[in-house]
Design a protein around this motif. Structure first.
Motif, PDB file in Angstrom:
ATOM      1  N   GLU A 199       0.832  -1.202   0.000  1.00 34.83           N
ATOM      2  CA  GLU A 199       0.000   0.000   0.000  1.00 34.83           C
ATOM      3  C   GLU A 199       0.868   1.254   0.000  1.00 34.83           C
ATOM      4  N   ARG A 200       0.428   2.237  -0.805  1.00 33.13           N
ATOM      5  CA  ARG A 200       1.065   3.548  -0.769  1.00 33.13           C
ATOM      6  C   ARG A 200       0.161   4.479   0.011  1.00 33.13           C
ATOM      7  N   ILE A 201       0.654   4.991   1.114  1.00 32.08           N
ATOM      8  CA  ILE A 201      -0.149   5.900   1.941  1.00 32.08           C
ATOM      9  C   ILE A 201       0.393   7.314   1.745  1.00 32.08           C
ATOM     10  N   PRO A 202      -0.371   8.168   1.038  1.00 30.89           N
ATOM     11  CA  PRO A 202       0.108   9.524   0.791  1.00 30.89           C
ATOM     12  C   PRO A 202       0.118  10.362   2.080  1.00 30.89           C
ATOM     13  N   VAL A 203       0.676  11.566   1.998  1.00 33.49           N
ATOM     14  CA  VAL A 203       0.820  12.425   3.177  1.00 33.49           C
ATOM     15  C   VAL A 203      -0.509  12.604   3.914  1.00 33.49           C
ATOM     16  N   GLN A 204      -0.540  12.247   5.176  1.00 31.05           N
ATOM     17  CA  GLN A 204      -1.698  12.448   6.046  1.00 31.05           C
ATOM     18  C   GLN A 204      -1.214  12.381   7.484  1.00 31.05           C
ATOM     19  N   SER A 205      -2.121  12.566   8.433  1.00 32.31           N
ATOM     20  CA  SER A 205      -1.698  12.615   9.834  1.00 32.31           C
ATOM     21  C   SER A 205      -1.059  11.284  10.230  1.00 32.31           C
ATOM     22  N   LYS A 206      -0.147  11.352  11.189  1.00 32.61           N
ATOM     23  CA  LYS A 206       0.519  10.141  11.644  1.00 32.61           C
ATOM     24  C   LYS A 206      -0.494   9.154  12.238  1.00 32.61           C
ATOM     25  N   GLU A 207      -1.575   9.668  12.819  1.00 30.66           N
ATOM     26  CA  GLU A 207      -2.606   8.762  13.348  1.00 30.66           C
ATOM     27  C   GLU A 207      -3.328   8.027  12.221  1.00 30.66           C
ATOM     28  N   GLU A 208      -3.599   8.719  11.126  1.00 31.64           N
ATOM     29  CA  GLU A 208      -4.250   8.064   9.980  1.00 31.64           C
ATOM     30  C   GLU A 208      -3.312   7.032   9.362  1.00 31.64           C
ATOM     31  N   VAL A 209      -2.029   7.375   9.256  1.00 24.00           N
ATOM     32  CA  VAL A 209      -1.041   6.423   8.736  1.00 24.00           C
ATOM     33  C   VAL A 209      -0.998   5.190   9.643  1.00 24.00           C
ATOM     34  N   ALA A 210      -0.994   5.433  10.951  1.00 30.23           N
ATOM     35  CA  ALA A 210      -0.956   4.328  11.926  1.00 30.23           C
ATOM     36  C   ALA A 210      -2.176   3.425  11.765  1.00 30.23           C
ATOM     37  N   ARG A 211      -3.353   4.039  11.578  1.00 34.17           N
ATOM     38  CA  ARG A 211      -4.598   3.269  11.448  1.00 34.17           C
ATOM     39  C   ARG A 211      -4.542   2.361  10.213  1.00 34.17           C
ATOM     40  N   LYS A 212      -4.042   2.898   9.118  1.00 40.63           N
ATOM     41  CA  LYS A 212      -3.967   2.094   7.883  1.00 40.63           C
ATOM     42  C   LYS A 212      -2.952   0.965   8.029  1.00 40.63           C
TER      43      LYS A 212
END
Ligand code: CTP
Ligand code: CA
Length: 225
Positions: A199-212
């Protein structure tokens, strides 16, 4: 359903999260560390707990506010962090190595303050234990997640690390991307497994990155889902 499925995908799981930069002492008043703020690790710990996990957070040097209501163990050096992780290792189901572990430490820690002397001072460094690699060698049921901060050859370096350290997933970030460096509240990561991009997770909050990241991990762990 009234129940958010995301709230429970890690219930019954014990998750160890490491955060921050290790502190490698030179003498009683000086040390070597790095720019890690601890924010990514703290976000992972918070979100893992929201997803139902029992979280044990092990943090070295950080500048960010630690998440409230989470078991937090403070450590300094890579060796301290290794010892703290090993104490929880057997009973854990997942380890997320978000810490920036120093690759080297001073060969000796001076017991008294080093005095100024010659015009050139040489500090000898020796390699630290690679915590993630060591866990990878002894892992049984545990799901292992590594991080890789790179400035070039992101995919090649990340997959190389994943294989060398026997991780299940690696979250790689290109630190040259805006909003993905040290100290900021956002991140952008590419998640890889042995066979390539997950998965490529584009720039977003660290919490959103953590959730994904944790949602992908939970789906791949034994038991739940
Ligand atoms: N790591 C670790 N112990 C170390 C060094 C790194 O557990 N002594 C972990 C980090 O927490 C991270 C992963 O290994 O999850 C990758 O760290 P990184 O510094 O990117 O990789 P290195 O193997 O140290 O390679 P290099 O610094 O040369 O890129
Ligand atoms: Ca390193």
């Amino acid at each position: 359903s009234l129940v958010n499925e995301n709230e429970s995908v890690l219930s019954g799981k014990k998750v160890i999260v490491t955060a921050g930069g290790t502190i490698e002492r030179i003498d009683p008043v000086r040390y070597i560390t790095n720019d890690s703020s601890g924010k990514m690790g703290f976000a992972i710990a918070k979100v893992a707990q929201e997803m139902g996990a029992e979280v044990h957070l092990i943090a070295a040097n950080t500048s960010a506010e630690p998440p409230a209501g989470i078991m937090l163990e403070r450590v300094q050096s890579a060796e301290d962090m290794y010892a703290a992780v090993l104490k929880q290792w057997e009973t854990s189901d997942m380890v997320v190595m978000a810490a920036a572990v120093a690759d080297y430490r001073p060969r000796e820690i001076a017991q008294t303050k080093i005095k100024k002397k010659d015009s050139v001072f040489t500090l000898e460094l020796v390699k630290n234990v690679d915590i993630l690699e060591s866990l990878g060698q002894s892992k049984k049921h545990q799901f292992l997640i590594g991080f890789a901060a790179e400035t070039e050859h992101l995919e090649t370096y990340a997959i190389d690390k994943l294989e060398r350290k026997n991780c299940d997933l690696i979250a790689a970030n290109d630190v040259t991307v805006n909003g993905a460096g040290f100290g900021v509240d956002t991140n952008a990561v590419q998640i890889y497994d042995r066979s390539g991009i997950v998965e490529r997770i584009p720039v977003q909050s660290k919490e959103e990155v953590a959730r994904k990241l944790l949602t992908i991990a939970a789906g791949r762990m034994g038991g739940v889902l």
